[in-house]
Design a protein around this motif. Sequence first.
Motif, mmCIF file in Angstrom:
data_model
loop_
_atom_site.group_PDB
_atom_site.id
_atom_site.type_symbol
_atom_site.label_atom_id
_atom_site.label_comp_id
_atom_site.label_asym_id
_atom_site.label_seq_id
_atom_site.Cartn_x
_atom_site.Cartn_y
_atom_site.Cartn_z
ATOM 1 N N GLY A 178 -4.584 21.170 -16.444
ATOM 2 C CA GLY A 178 -4.720 22.004 -15.222
ATOM 3 C C GLY A 178 -5.455 21.891 -14.026
ATOM 4 O O GLY A 178 -6.299 23.085 -13.877
ATOM 5 N N ALA A 179 -5.791 20.307 -13.529
ATOM 6 C CA ALA A 179 -6.351 20.033 -12.615
ATOM 7 C C ALA A 179 -5.568 19.766 -11.178
ATOM 8 O O ALA A 179 -4.384 19.618 -11.107
ATOM 9 C CB ALA A 179 -6.981 18.469 -13.407
ATOM 10 N N ASN A 180 -6.552 19.387 -10.744
ATOM 11 C CA ASN A 180 -6.199 18.419 -9.520
ATOM 12 C C ASN A 180 -5.623 17.177 -10.169
ATOM 13 O O ASN A 180 -6.758 16.204 -11.162
ATOM 14 C CB ASN A 180 -7.092 18.852 -8.175
ATOM 15 C CG ASN A 180 -7.233 19.605 -8.209
ATOM 16 O OD1 ASN A 180 -6.608 20.740 -7.823
ATOM 17 N ND2 ASN A 180 -8.203 20.287 -7.364
ATOM 18 N N SER A 181 -5.266 16.194 -9.072
ATOM 19 C CA SER A 181 -4.925 14.822 -8.893
ATOM 20 C C SER A 181 -5.264 14.194 -7.954
ATOM 21 O O SER A 181 -4.250 14.784 -6.842
ATOM 22 C CB SER A 181 -3.647 13.669 -10.004
ATOM 23 O OG SER A 181 -2.196 14.671 -9.927
ATOM 24 N N ILE A 182 -6.152 13.596 -7.418
ATOM 25 C CA ILE A 182 -6.427 12.935 -5.805
ATOM 26 C C ILE A 182 -5.765 11.556 -6.151
ATOM 27 O O ILE A 182 -5.709 10.310 -6.827
ATOM 28 C CB ILE A 182 -7.611 13.065 -5.866
ATOM 29 C CG1 ILE A 182 -8.032 14.060 -6.176
ATOM 30 C CG2 ILE A 182 -7.905 12.121 -4.423
ATOM 31 C CD1 ILE A 182 -10.269 14.398 -6.090
ATOM 32 N N TYR A 183 -4.721 11.012 -5.166
ATOM 33 C CA TYR A 183 -4.218 9.817 -4.917
ATOM 34 C C TYR A 183 -4.325 8.930 -3.595
ATOM 35 O O TYR A 183 -4.592 10.381 -2.884
ATOM 36 C CB TYR A 183 -2.724 10.080 -4.690
ATOM 37 C CG TYR A 183 -1.622 10.491 -6.358
ATOM 38 C CD1 TYR A 183 -1.036 9.603 -6.852
ATOM 39 C CD2 TYR A 183 -1.973 11.751 -7.143
ATOM 40 C CE1 TYR A 183 -1.040 9.689 -8.430
ATOM 41 C CE2 TYR A 183 -1.642 11.710 -8.621
ATOM 42 C CZ TYR A 183 -0.746 10.575 -8.765
ATOM 43 O OH TYR A 183 -0.440 10.933 -10.162
ATOM 44 N N ASP A 184 -4.576 8.132 -3.588
ATOM 45 C CA ASP A 184 -4.394 6.893 -2.251
ATOM 46 C C ASP A 184 -3.040 7.428 -1.773
ATOM 47 O O ASP A 184 -2.222 7.176 -2.910
ATOM 48 C CB ASP A 184 -5.457 6.343 -2.036
ATOM 49 C CG ASP A 184 -6.567 6.792 -2.392
ATOM 50 O OD1 ASP A 184 -7.011 8.435 -1.723
ATOM 51 O OD2 ASP A 184 -7.713 5.621 -2.540
ATOM 52 N N ILE A 185 -2.387 6.853 -0.224
ATOM 53 C CA ILE A 185 -1.158 6.255 -0.022
ATOM 54 C C ILE A 185 -1.669 5.654 0.882
ATOM 55 O O ILE A 185 -1.801 4.970 1.206
ATOM 56 C CB ILE A 185 -0.635 7.225 1.146
ATOM 57 C CG1 ILE A 185 -1.161 9.440 0.712
ATOM 58 C CG2 ILE A 185 0.401 7.203 1.274
ATOM 59 C CD1 ILE A 185 -0.359 9.984 1.785
ATOM 60 N N VAL A 186 -1.073 4.103 -0.568
ATOM 61 C CA VAL A 186 -1.111 2.628 0.326
ATOM 62 C C VAL A 186 0.271 1.924 0.739
ATOM 63 O O VAL A 186 1.195 2.206 -0.931
ATOM 64 C CB VAL A 186 -1.822 2.171 -0.956
ATOM 65 C CG1 VAL A 186 -1.817 0.616 -0.344
ATOM 66 C CG2 VAL A 186 -3.249 2.823 -1.016
ATOM 67 N N ASP A 187 0.681 1.716 1.724
ATOM 68 C CA ASP A 187 1.942 1.665 1.689
ATOM 69 C C ASP A 187 3.105 2.309 1.333
ATOM 70 O O ASP A 187 3.883 1.828 0.908
ATOM 71 C CB ASP A 187 1.813 0.390 2.042
ATOM 72 C CG ASP A 187 1.327 -0.735 1.645
ATOM 73 O OD1 ASP A 187 0.276 -0.913 3.178
ATOM 74 O OD2 ASP A 187 0.947 -2.135 0.966
ATOM 75 N N GLY A 188 2.955 3.383 1.474
ATOM 76 C CA GLY A 188 3.938 4.503 1.902
ATOM 77 C C GLY A 188 3.743 4.535 0.007
ATOM 78 O O GLY A 188 5.370 5.434 -0.248
ATOM 79 N N LYS A 189 3.310 4.265 -0.590
ATOM 80 C CA LYS A 189 2.998 4.609 -2.337
ATOM 81 C C LYS A 189 2.029 5.507 -2.275
ATOM 82 O O LYS A 189 0.646 5.212 -2.011
ATOM 83 C CB LYS A 189 3.178 3.245 -3.092
ATOM 84 C CG LYS A 189 4.438 2.940 -2.226
ATOM 85 C CD LYS A 189 6.167 3.035 -3.526
ATOM 86 C CE LYS A 189 6.483 1.851 -3.000
ATOM 87 N NZ LYS A 189 8.626 3.158 -2.753
ATOM 88 N N LEU A 190 1.824 6.372 -3.391
ATOM 89 C CA LEU A 190 0.430 7.155 -4.346
ATOM 90 C C LEU A 190 0.851 6.507 -4.748
ATOM 91 O O LEU A 190 0.501 6.010 -6.462
ATOM 92 C CB LEU A 190 1.502 8.464 -5.149
ATOM 93 C CG LEU A 190 2.301 9.448 -3.616
ATOM 94 C CD1 LEU A 190 3.001 10.341 -4.582
ATOM 95 C CD2 LEU A 190 0.801 9.651 -3.417
ATOM 96 N N VAL A 191 -1.382 6.753 -4.914
ATOM 97 C CA VAL A 191 -2.366 5.387 -6.018
ATOM 98 C C VAL A 191 -3.170 6.606 -6.215
ATOM 99 O O VAL A 191 -3.816 6.861 -6.307
ATOM 100 C CB VAL A 191 -2.720 4.384 -5.804
ATOM 101 C CG1 VAL A 191 -3.449 3.820 -6.388
ATOM 102 C CG2 VAL A 191 -1.301 3.293 -5.081
ATOM 103 N N PHE A 192 -2.862 6.549 -8.162
ATOM 104 C CA PHE A 192 -4.007 7.653 -9.236
ATOM 105 C C PHE A 192 -4.924 7.066 -8.165
ATOM 106 O O PHE A 192 -5.867 5.573 -8.506
ATOM 107 C CB PHE A 192 -3.466 7.586 -9.986
ATOM 108 C CG PHE A 192 -4.346 8.718 -10.803
ATOM 109 C CD1 PHE A 192 -4.445 10.127 -10.222
ATOM 110 C CD2 PHE A 192 -5.271 8.121 -12.025
ATOM 111 C CE1 PHE A 192 -5.125 10.560 -11.103
ATOM 112 C CE2 PHE A 192 -6.483 8.593 -12.054
ATOM 113 C CZ PHE A 192 -5.884 9.925 -12.595
#
Length: 596
Positions: free
Chosen positions: A373-387
Amino acid sequence: MTSSRSARGARARLRTLGIIAAGALVAGLLPAPAQAADDPRVGLGAGWLDAQSAISGLELTKHNDKPAGFVNPDSPGQGSFLNSDLAFSGNYAFSGNYQGFNIYDISTGADPVLKTSVVCPGGQGDLSVYGNLLFISVEETRGRIDCGTQGATGTVNPERFRGVRIFDISNISAPVQVAAVQACRGSHTHTVVTSPADKKNVYIYVQGTSSVRSADELAGCANTAATDPNTSLWRIEIIKVPLDAPQTAAIVAQPRLFTDPATGAIDGLQNTPPTATHPSGTNWSPRPVTSACHDITAYPEIGLAAGACAGNGILLDIKDPVNPKRLDAVSDPNYAYWHSATFNNDGTKVVFTDEWGGGSGARCRDTDQPSWGANSIYDIVDGKLVFKSYYKLPAPQTTLENCVAHNGSLIPIPGRDVMVQAWYQGGLSLFDFTDSANPKEIAYFDRGPVSPTALVTGGFWSAYWYNGHIFGNEIARGFDAFKLIPTSSVAKEEIAAAQTVKLNLFNAQGQPRLQWPSSFELVRAYQVQAERSGLGKLQAKAVDALIDEAQRLKDRRQKLLAAVALKTAAALLKKSDPAQARLQSALNDLAKTVIK
């Protein structure tokens, strides 16, 4: 015009400051702010309109109770009167409700005043605005085309409305419904999408998550398997709204965003839960199965959108708003229901939320893991989502409080990624995710449970920053306004810089690019951050004195000397240090601005 004596004095001060600056070579790190040992949010007393509260880093400037006709005082959590989402335009806040919507005058920011109420039932009542138009989502079977309160009985009813209503709000005191676009699954939420190449139209992405209507009620609807190319599942609907003729709005596309590119199967993402039960050992609630999106957040300036789609988080290319293309999809075995998404301002990160329990369950108990029930933070790297990490409200809530991650927005503190977020009866939490792997809370507000004896649905549905204030829509209680106050985590200079960002429009699922005007407020904010990240004491003293002098010179209309002071301060900083480089750039920009 200034005198030659004052000019000579200013030049002498600049020479003195230059001598001080020459010795500014010592580096040092400021200590991190201490964390409180006890959290005052634990154990707050219950009450509908008189609950105890706890607050840190914020000031509650005004609370407005829900207006008559939008609440049942005998049952404050009754489902047909819940407050839902917010939108903002000009000096007004638009507050959605399952029974219709309310409009507040927020021209003073701190003191919202109810302006207009419109009864038009149908839930959820999530809304958006654009120009003189207001769009509102309707999914309940009681919704009627004519906004009547008598409901629409029967399995098939020609008077029923489920879709997106369009109101003309050019007369803010008397909105008028000008169109009602029906959809096969109704509209749980929606997204206003604009295109730089198309100024004559806006596009509405319809997220329908409810049951499919009978084809006898709305032609073309089909509750069929993925093998049927005409099924109403596994798609979104896109409404084209001509701005000069909104009454002609209509669905123009039904993209299949979940298609498997290898097989062509339209149900190409998560079709079954990852395990038999949720990691908590309970049944999945809701079930993380991707046949629709709950929210899609559009960021037109960068041509991207992020979709939270039950079993998956997805990244979309929306440069052509009628033909969105999926760039990536991710899943998470801890996630019960991908619910909403927020980009950072640079468009290099996405914060997704998990609405485990559907918003009506107590999911912030001390026994619940920080990945549920939390947030997950992703970086966007070369058009891909990285947790990168999870963030969850750090203060445990009781079994009497529905609580889980819900809707929020960025706060425009320059140089940082900061978000305010609603957690239902967990209240509001402000957190910094500048370091994607290490988010931390920096401010909060919380009330005790609505009821001392039972879980009554309540708390904040949403909370958003708009033009210097934070506004929250409280499901059972009303509409709240807050302002930031300085703490060890947020300096007064950062708050002042945030207040220079002015928007004319803000919608929950539409992110504008936040832009800061060149100003002393912006320079001061970056100055604080540079000192926080290790600017040497002598260096900091010299930079501070030069900025002070530049501000005095500007006030005396000695523009050229003010620019010299700013450029001298900039020359003391290192481009190799990110915080100093931001300050250096802001100083040089301001030097150009002051001489205009």
